[in-house]
Design an enzyme around this catalytic site. Structure first.
Site, PDB file in Angstrom:
ATOM      1  CE  LYS A 122     -12.299  -0.216 -19.630  1.00  0.00           C
ATOM      2  NZ  LYS A 122     -12.299   1.433 -19.378  1.00  0.00           N
ATOM      3  NE  ARG A 179      -3.137   0.659   2.986  1.00  0.00           N
ATOM      4  CZ  ARG A 179      -2.121   1.636   4.421  1.00  0.00           C
ATOM      5  NH1 ARG A 179      -1.944   2.813   3.620  1.00  0.00           N
ATOM      6  NH2 ARG A 179      -1.533   1.362   5.461  1.00  0.00           N
ATOM      7  CG  ASP A 210      -8.892   8.608 -19.380  1.00  0.00           C
ATOM      8  OD1 ASP A 210      -8.495   7.465 -19.743  1.00  0.00           O
ATOM      9  OD2 ASP A 210     -10.160   7.961 -18.442  1.00  0.00           O
ATOM     10  CE1 TYR A 244     -15.295   3.743 -17.887  1.00  0.00           C
ATOM     11  CE2 TYR A 244     -14.757   4.842 -16.529  1.00  0.00           C
ATOM     12  CZ  TYR A 244     -15.556   4.104 -17.462  1.00  0.00           C
ATOM     13  OH  TYR A 244     -15.668   2.642 -16.878  1.00  0.00           O
TER      14      TYR A 244
HETATM   15  C1  PLP Z   1     -12.706   1.838 -18.470  1.00  0.00           C
HETATM   16  C2  PLP Z   1     -12.443   3.195 -18.231  1.00  0.00           C
HETATM   17  C3  PLP Z   1     -11.905   4.373 -16.761  1.00  0.00           C
HETATM   18  C4  PLP Z   1     -11.897   3.496 -15.528  1.00  0.00           C
HETATM   19  O1  PLP Z   1     -10.984   2.129 -15.917  1.00  0.00           O
HETATM   20  P1  PLP Z   1     -11.713   1.290 -14.738  1.00  0.00           P
HETATM   21  O2  PLP Z   1     -10.428   0.378 -14.535  1.00  0.00           O
HETATM   22  O3  PLP Z   1     -12.505   0.365 -15.181  1.00  0.00           O
HETATM   23  O4  PLP Z   1     -11.620   1.866 -13.335  1.00  0.00           O
HETATM   24  C5  PLP Z   1     -11.771   5.532 -17.366  1.00  0.00           C
HETATM   25  N1  PLP Z   1     -11.488   5.820 -18.484  1.00  0.00           N
HETATM   26  C6  PLP Z   1     -11.828   5.438 -19.887  1.00  0.00           C
HETATM   27  C7  PLP Z   1     -11.315   6.218 -20.714  1.00  0.00           C
HETATM   28  C8  PLP Z   1     -12.223   3.877 -19.459  1.00  0.00           C
HETATM   29  O5  PLP Z   1     -12.727   3.058 -20.997  1.00  0.00           O
END
Ligand code: PLP
Length: 377
Positions: A193, A43, A168, A97
């Site tokens: 992803k 952590r 992001d 998102y």
């Molecule tokens: C899926 C996603 C997130 C969040 O990710 P998690 O791993 O599900 O918490 C943030 N931004 C984008 C563009 C995403 O596709």
């Protein structure tokens, strides 16, 4: 080193004891503390397996340092809260998102953080900047309409005003776009992803300067969203093929988009790689290739959307994205179901809009599958 080489070699832990060529999995949550400056603890975000992944992503994004999390939202929420406190103002795209959008609307008011949602273009973002704006959160291409805007312009304006920019970069992946090199301060990925890439890992990462990373890590230690060693290892293993996967996914997506554009039963295609797409020129100036995500609208008079989805044989109707397998979803009933029907219509998310995450299958099979599934009426 080039990206392909960084994917394979950067960040790996050198096993000097046994000289195995992979990073060993260090399962310990307890480490001896004598004669060392910093003692690893999961952590505290400083174990060898966490480090190996962070170093690899840093190499790929051109970052000094970073923090690895147990989900993309842990990375995003921690990064935002590290730089915005009560009384501050945050500018966000209304197309962010869904989870990031919901984080602001559900939690910011209680935290005393003000926020503005703005349209997806550099001008709207810059106009929304207030004297107490501390953070700007953006992403490009956006979900699900693949809007692209000038990243440099926003980054430059924010720098002038001392505002922290959080980007992001999940959709583009570090293979196709490096926002830090365009002047952005912090890049966040949902590792669930493309970084993980096999639809079996939940993780997230924030990479930035050494100083900002320390600031994020300090808060992350309190919030606690760290990733275990075995999953870190799986993620590091996945990253070795990231460039290969994303290159193929981008090639396939362009071919699929070109096919859909010629298909009379498709009324609209959203893909930044198509020369006629608004934002194509900006995308060309800030992306290497255009990624594996595209959206399209079926002509409702000619195709029944739900029958189309049920007829697909290879492409799976499923949520999430970025895996080696192609998946498809209707944002109106999945990612954007929480938004009212009128609001969806205003943004352009119709019931026949489909978002396709293109995988690494042979592109001819994907095109055949889409084509056969369109014979619904
Ligand atoms: C899926 C996603 C997130 C969040 O990710 P998690 O791993 O599900 O918490 C943030 N931004 C984008 C563009 C995403 O596709």
């Amino acid at each position: 080193m080039k990206k392909e080489t960084q994917c394979v070699h950067s960040g790996s832990y050198r096993d000097s004891q046994e000289r195995g060529i992979n990073t060993p999995i260090f399962t310990s949550s307890s480490y001896e503390y004598l004669d060392r400056e910093e003692t690893p603890y999961p952590r505290n975000f400083n174990t060898p397996n966490q480090d190996a992944v962070v170093r690899k992503v840093c190499a790929l994004e051109g970052a000094e340092s970073g923090v690895l999390f147990s989900s993309g939202m842990a990375a995003m929420s921690t990064a935002i809260l590290a730089f915005a406190v009560s009384g501050d103002h945050v500018v966000m795209l209304d197309e962010l998102y869904g989870g990031t959008h919901a984080f602001a609307t559900d939690a910011f008011e209680r935290l005393g953080i003000e926020y503005s949602f703005v349209a997806t273009d550099a001008k709207s973002v810059c106009q929304a900047i207030a004297p107490h704006t501390k953070v700007i959160v953006i992403e490009s291409p956006t979900n699900p309409l693949l809007h692209v805007f000038d990243i440099r312009e926003i980054a430059k304006r924010a720098r002038e005003k001392g505002i922290t920019t959080i980007f992001d970069n999940t959709f583009a992946s570090p293979v196709n776009q490096n926002p830090l090199k365009l002047g952005i301060d912090i890049v966040v990925h949902s590792g669930t992803k493309y970084l993980g890439g096999h639809s079996d890992i939940c993780s997230g990462v924030a990479v930035t300067s050494r100083e900002r990373a320390e600031h994020i890590r300090a808060l992350a230690k309190h919030l606690g969203g760290s990733l275990n060693a075995v999953t870190c290892y799986l993620l590091e293993r996945s990253l070795k093929t990231l460039a290969l996967r994303v290159d193929r996914q981008s090639d396939n997506a362009l071919r699929v988009a070109e096919f859909l554009e010629t298909e009379e039963r498709v009324s609209r295609v959203y893909y930044p790689g198509l020369p006629g797409f608004p934002g194509h020129d900006i995308a060309a100036s800030q992306m290497k290739a255009y990624g594996g995500m595209l959206s399209f609208e079926l002509d409702e008079g000619l195709v029944d959307t739900s029958t189309f989805l049920r007829r697909l044989l290879i492409i799976k109707p499923a949520v999430s994205l970025g895996g080696i397998e192609s998946t498809i979803c209707a944002p109106a009933v999945t990612s954007h179901a929480r938004i009212s029907a009128e609001e969806r219509k205003r943004i352009g998310i119709t019931n026949s809009l489909l978002r396709l995450s293109v995988g690494i299958e042979h592109v001819d099979d994907l095109i055949d599958d889409l084509e056969q599934a369109m014979h619904t009426k």
